[in-house]
Motif scaffolding. Structure first.
Motif, short mmCIF file in Angstrom:
data_model
loop_
_atom_site.label_atom_id
_atom_site.label_comp_id
_atom_site.label_asym_id
_atom_site.label_seq_id
_atom_site.Cartn_x
_atom_site.Cartn_y
_atom_site.Cartn_z
N HIS A 310 0.84 -1.21 0.00
CA HIS A 310 0.00 0.00 0.00
C HIS A 310 0.87 1.25 0.00
O HIS A 310 0.57 2.23 -0.71
CB HIS A 310 -0.93 0.00 1.21
N PHE A 311 1.92 1.23 0.79
CA PHE A 311 2.81 2.40 0.85
C PHE A 311 3.45 2.67 -0.51
O PHE A 311 3.50 3.81 -0.97
CB PHE A 311 3.89 2.18 1.91
N ILE A 312 3.94 1.62 -1.16
CA ILE A 312 4.57 1.78 -2.48
C ILE A 312 3.57 2.31 -3.49
O ILE A 312 3.87 3.22 -4.27
CB ILE A 312 5.15 0.43 -2.97
N ALA A 313 2.36 1.75 -3.48
CA ALA A 313 1.32 2.16 -4.43
C ALA A 313 0.92 3.62 -4.24
O ALA A 313 0.58 4.31 -5.20
CB ALA A 313 0.10 1.26 -4.30
N GLU A 314 0.96 4.09 -3.01
CA GLU A 314 0.63 5.49 -2.73
C GLU A 314 1.78 6.42 -3.09
O GLU A 314 1.58 7.54 -3.53
CB GLU A 314 0.27 5.65 -1.26
N ALA A 315 3.02 5.94 -2.90
CA ALA A 315 4.19 6.79 -3.12
C ALA A 315 4.50 6.99 -4.60
O ALA A 315 4.98 8.05 -5.00
CB ALA A 315 5.41 6.19 -2.40
N ILE A 316 4.26 5.96 -5.42
CA ILE A 316 4.56 6.04 -6.85
C ILE A 316 3.25 5.89 -7.62
O ILE A 316 2.74 4.79 -7.78
CB ILE A 316 5.56 4.94 -7.26
N SER A 317 2.72 6.99 -8.08
CA SER A 317 1.34 6.98 -8.58
C SER A 317 1.19 7.25 -10.07
O SER A 317 0.14 6.98 -10.63
CB SER A 317 0.52 8.03 -7.82
N GLU A 318 2.21 7.76 -10.73
CA GLU A 318 2.02 8.22 -12.10
C GLU A 318 2.54 7.26 -13.16
O GLU A 318 2.09 7.30 -14.30
CB GLU A 318 2.72 9.58 -12.29
N ASN A 319 3.50 6.39 -12.80
CA ASN A 319 4.23 5.64 -13.81
C ASN A 319 4.39 4.19 -13.40
O ASN A 319 5.03 3.88 -12.40
CB ASN A 319 5.60 6.31 -14.01
N ILE A 320 3.81 3.27 -14.18
CA ILE A 320 3.89 1.84 -13.87
C ILE A 320 5.32 1.34 -13.98
O ILE A 320 5.76 0.48 -13.21
CB ILE A 320 2.97 1.04 -14.81
N ARG A 321 6.06 1.87 -14.93
CA ARG A 321 7.45 1.45 -15.11
C ARG A 321 8.27 1.75 -13.86
O ARG A 321 9.08 0.94 -13.42
CB ARG A 321 8.04 2.15 -16.33
#
Length: 461
Positions: A310-321
């Motif tokens: 959850h933390f990672i998904a919230e921290a990096i939100s714009e780019n799947i790469r």
């Protein structure tokens, strides 16, 4: 195995024959039967995203199959989020590693017939996570792979950097090759297409160039926006397009923007790019980012606690790469040390990779320059007083981005935009925010501009 479990296994076997392989592997294979309550089957899904999707998209088909196999005894299907490792609050693999190995081997075997196709074995439908941001693009891609040249031709996928366009393009190629190993699938970036053309002209090998590209059964061209301004290359692509399209050969094209928004691209090419299906891929929402991380953990057979994901998904939100890149870094770090990923270690690694965060380094000058380039208008026009429609929206979007990305005050935005009053800046920001909720094109434009801003910012960190 209980009778109820046998029933669920039989249901899955039936569904595997009636839904696409990609849909079955992504959404249904990871489900399991929790219990049978008289005429109700309670089905478990590994996460809320999968539960909601299966319930919404496949419930009717699942229920009909269950009733067919039980002579209408089953009346209802219920769905719950129950992971095999739920008691430990850990995301564990729900699809076996062997499944992904088998899929990769199938792709590699099919690709052996096509040593020049340049397709990556990493990009297949089975490991593409669907969400609201890419639902149409995925569905269109699956349809094209099922019936190349007959459904959506060309298929034009557009969206920002690192959102999955190339993944879908490669997945289409692999799916076609698995069904027909003799098909000639050619994947190429627009840069390579240009270089091949220039080389063939200089060496006098144009016939070989034409033979390679115009005899393809499927031509996949990435980043066609870079053909703009290259008149001779665009001319050759125009004739290649016509030759393939007239013979029902499939074309799949990607770009960072809609065809009509690609500056300096010939009108006749724009028209042809719009003949088939145009599908956008926008930035993924929280649920999709989380599902992507969970899918990647299953592929790697590496368990990570839900709070960390959850933390990672919230921290990096714009780019799947970038999302996948950080997960690779995190898993490698802990695999080398033989330790489990924790929230504390994840925060430390994220801070080391992006020490100043994405928006640090952004300046009003950079924001205005990127907006000016994106809309193909001069900086002076954006700062000027003209009220032409083609200038008002870029100007308002520039104000919105100054507020949204670097948190400029309204008076500061007004000064940056040629000394305008703060109320003008406030009105512009409110208007753009309102337009985003109802105009998909404006929403996509802003996401594409943000992609450019963030990628530039990260590169200088």
């Amino acid at each position: 195995m209980t009778d109820a479990q046998n029933i669920w296994k039989a249901i899955l076997n039936e569904l595997e024959l009636t839904v696409t392989r990609a849909n079955f592997a992504t959404w249904l294979k990871c489900t399991h039967l929790i219990e049978a309550l008289d005429t109700t089957l309670v089905v478990g899904a590994p996460n809320i995203f999968t539960k909601d999707w299966v319930e919404k998209k496949f419930n009717e088909q699942i229920l009909k199959t269950a009733q067919k196999l039980t002579k209408n005894y089953i009346k209802k299907i219920e769905y719950k989020v129950v992971s095999p490792a739920a008691t430990k609050n850990i995301v564990a693999p729900n699809v076996s590693v062997e499944h992904f190995i088998a899929q990769k081997q199938a792709v590699q075997q099919a690709s052996q017939q096509q040593t020049n196709s340049d397709l990556s074995a990493r990009y297949v439908f089975d490991n593409f996570v669907r969400g609201k941001n890419n639902e149409l693009a995925h569905a269109a891609s699956v349809a094209v792979a099922d019936m190349p040249g007959l459904r959506y031709n060309p298929l034009f996928l557009y969206g920002g950097v690192g959102l999955g366009k190339t993944h879908l393009m490669h997945a289409i190629g692999h799916a076609i090759l698995i069904k027909n190993p003799k098909a000639k699938v050619v994947y190429v970036t627009s840069e390579k297409f240009t270089n091949d053309y220039v080389r063939s002209v200089s060496r006098g090998t144009m016939e070989q160039f034409k033979q390679h590209y115009r005899t393809a059964d499927v031509l996949l061209i990435d980043d066609v926006q870079f053909l703009a301004g290259k008149e001779a290359t665009a001319e050759e692509f125009f004739h290649t397009f016509n030759e393939l399209h007239q013979n029902n050969r499939q074309l799949v094209l990607t770009s960072d923007k809609l065809p009509k928004m690609i500056a300096n691209l010939e009108g006749r090419l724009i028209t042809r790019m719009e003949w088939g299906m145009i599908a956008d891929i926008s930035s993924p929402d929280m649920e999709t980012r989380l599902a992507i991380l969970q899918m990647k953990c299953r592929e790697k057979n590496f368990s990570i606690a839900n709070d960390v994901l959850h933390f990672i998904a919230e921290a990096i939100s714009e780019n799947i790469r970038e999302l996948e890149g950080f997960l690779n870094h995190l898993t490698a770090y802990h695999e080398i040390r033989g330790t489990a990923a924790t929230l504390e270690s994840t925060k430390t690694l994220l801070a080391n990779m992006y020490p100043q965060q994405q928006t640090t380094g952004l300046t009003p000058k950079r924001v205005l320059a990127v907006v000016s380039e994106f809309f193909d208008v001069s900086l002076n026009d954006i700062l000027g007083q003209s009220r032409k429609k083609e200038l008002v929206m870029p100007r308002q979007i520039a104000m919105f981005l100054l507020r949204d990305t670097i948190k400029y005050s309204y008076p500061s935005i007004g000064l940056a935009l040629g000394g305008r009053d703060h109320t003008t800046a406030m009105h512009a920001c409110n208007k753009v925010q309102s337009e985003i909720s109802r105009d998909e094109k404006i929403k996509q434009n802003i996401q594409s501009i943000k992609q450019k801003l963030y990628s530039q910012s990260v590169s200088v960190s």
